[in-house]
Design a protein around this motif. Structure first.
Motif, mmCIF file in Angstrom:
data_model
loop_
_atom_site.group_PDB
_atom_site.id
_atom_site.type_symbol
_atom_site.label_atom_id
_atom_site.label_comp_id
_atom_site.label_asym_id
_atom_site.label_seq_id
_atom_site.Cartn_x
_atom_site.Cartn_y
_atom_site.Cartn_z
ATOM 1 N N ASP A 181 -22.495 32.076 2.369
ATOM 2 C CA ASP A 181 -22.620 31.129 3.485
ATOM 3 C C ASP A 181 -24.060 30.908 3.932
ATOM 4 N N GLN A 214 -25.719 27.186 3.801
ATOM 5 C CA GLN A 214 -26.193 26.444 4.967
ATOM 6 C C GLN A 214 -27.646 26.003 4.784
ATOM 7 N N LEU A 272 -27.746 23.183 2.091
ATOM 8 C CA LEU A 272 -27.238 21.930 2.644
ATOM 9 C C LEU A 272 -28.252 21.320 3.616
ATOM 10 N N ASP A 273 -28.944 22.186 4.365
ATOM 11 C CA ASP A 273 -30.016 21.696 5.226
ATOM 12 C C ASP A 273 -31.105 21.021 4.392
ATOM 13 N N THR A 319 -23.010 16.992 6.238
ATOM 14 C CA THR A 319 -22.759 17.674 7.516
ATOM 15 C C THR A 319 -21.342 18.225 7.562
ATOM 16 N N ALA A 342 -21.132 21.394 5.489
ATOM 17 C CA ALA A 342 -21.739 22.526 6.195
ATOM 18 C C ALA A 342 -20.812 23.057 7.281
ATOM 19 N N LEU A 343 -20.205 22.164 8.046
ATOM 20 C CA LEU A 343 -19.308 22.580 9.127
ATOM 21 C C LEU A 343 -18.053 23.252 8.580
ATOM 22 N N HIS A 393 -17.664 24.850 5.706
ATOM 23 C CA HIS A 393 -17.982 26.173 5.165
ATOM 24 C C HIS A 393 -18.255 27.155 6.293
ATOM 25 N N GLN A 394 -18.896 26.686 7.348
ATOM 26 C CA GLN A 394 -19.149 27.550 8.501
ATOM 27 C C GLN A 394 -17.837 28.026 9.126
ATOM 28 N N ARG A 450 -16.490 30.802 7.104
ATOM 29 C CA ARG A 450 -17.238 32.042 7.354
ATOM 30 C C ARG A 450 -16.827 32.666 8.679
#
Length: 284
Positions: free
Chosen positions: A165, A169, A172-173, A242, A245-246, A248-249, A252
């Motif tokens: 993760d 992140q 992806l950023d 975006t 990313a959200l 996958h977050q 996690r």
């Protein structure tokens, strides 16, 4: 005796039904698999990266000799970093494909994809690619190499998400920052090309220029339509990255609870949104 047989029959049926339920274990990770698949197939980023690389080819016919020299210098810089930009995207796609496989999807054979992983990236101050992006890329390639080389044995979705993760992140950023760079470069290109027509057409008032002006206006409208479509794709690509990313977050944050109804519903929504975005990126 009848009571004893009835109890035994009940226990046998319960064990049978329990066994059937247990075989459906991977189904509880269906939303994880669908989210990972949708993330891997999002698309758009590679096309926009190639468009960024090829900026000079589109600008060149409209440039003055003085402007052409600067444009050629910028073209060399863009081409020098293009492979690094694509390497990040390939790594993210491979990560999501691997995550999908671990969640129960057997459609991928990823052993040969190890060759797609680059040898490393270079920091680039102009693009915004920073040392933390380089470090995350290195960490991700090591994770993927370890997981794929092991034949996916003794691995789990939870382990993959937990170990990956932080790097996911950061990468992806990086992709979001690069997409914004592509967007900005495209805006400059649009101003350069359309600006020429905005300046020249009003001053072309002679009757002998009528046909030429008509053709120029048609060309202007075609280019303006092209840029409008591309602008929309940049917006969709940013939305998609975006969402990935959200999503996958959320995984996690909910390790050990990925089969929970609320988490499954959230992931299903992210997967649906990504498929909608993908459809938008593939259309006009």
């Amino acid at each position: 005796m009848l009571r004893y047989l009835s109890i035994r029959l009940f226990l046998v049926c319960a064990l049978f039904l329990g066994g059937c339920a247990s075989t459906g274990g991977p189904v509880s990770l269906q939303e994880v698999r669908e989210f990972a698949d949708a993330s891997a197939r999002l698309g758009g980023y590679a096309e926009l990266a190639r468009r960024y690389r090829d900026t000079y080819e589109r600008e060149q016919p409209y440039l003055s000799p003085a402007a052409d020299k600067l444009a050629r210098d910028n073209d060399a810089k863009r081409r020098a970093v293009f492979e690094d930009f694509i390497a990040i995207q390939k790594t993210m796609v491979l990560y999501m494909q691997t995550l999908s496989l671990l969640a129960g999807d057997a459609r991928y054979d990823l052993s040969e994809r190890i060759d797609d992983l680059g040898n490393g990236l270079k920091a680039n101050t102009e693009s915004g690619l920073q040392q933390r992006h380089i470090t995350a890329y290195t960490g991700m390639t090591r994770l993927l190499t370890r997981v794929i080389a092991s034949g996916y044995q003794n691995r789990s979705v939870e382990t993959m998400v937990r170990d990956g993760d932080a790097d996911v992140q950061v990468l992806l950023d990086a992709m979001i920052q690069l997409t914004r760079l592509y967007y900005k470069t495209n805006e400059n290109e649009k101003k350069t090309i359309l600006g020429i027509f905005d300046v020249e057409i009003p001053f072309s008032t002679r009757n002998s220029d009528r046909m030429l002006v008509t053709l120029a206006k048609v060309h202007y409208l075609n280019k303006a339509t092209e840029y409008k479509i591309i602008d929309r794709r940049y917006e969709l690509a940013l939305q998609g990255l975006t969402k990935v990313a959200l999503g996958h977050q959320k995984m996690r944050e909910n390790l050990g609870k990925l089969s929970n109804d609320e988490v499954r519903r959230l992931l299903a929504n992210y997967g649906r949104d990504l498929r909608t975005i993908r459809d938008g990126l593939s259309g006009d």
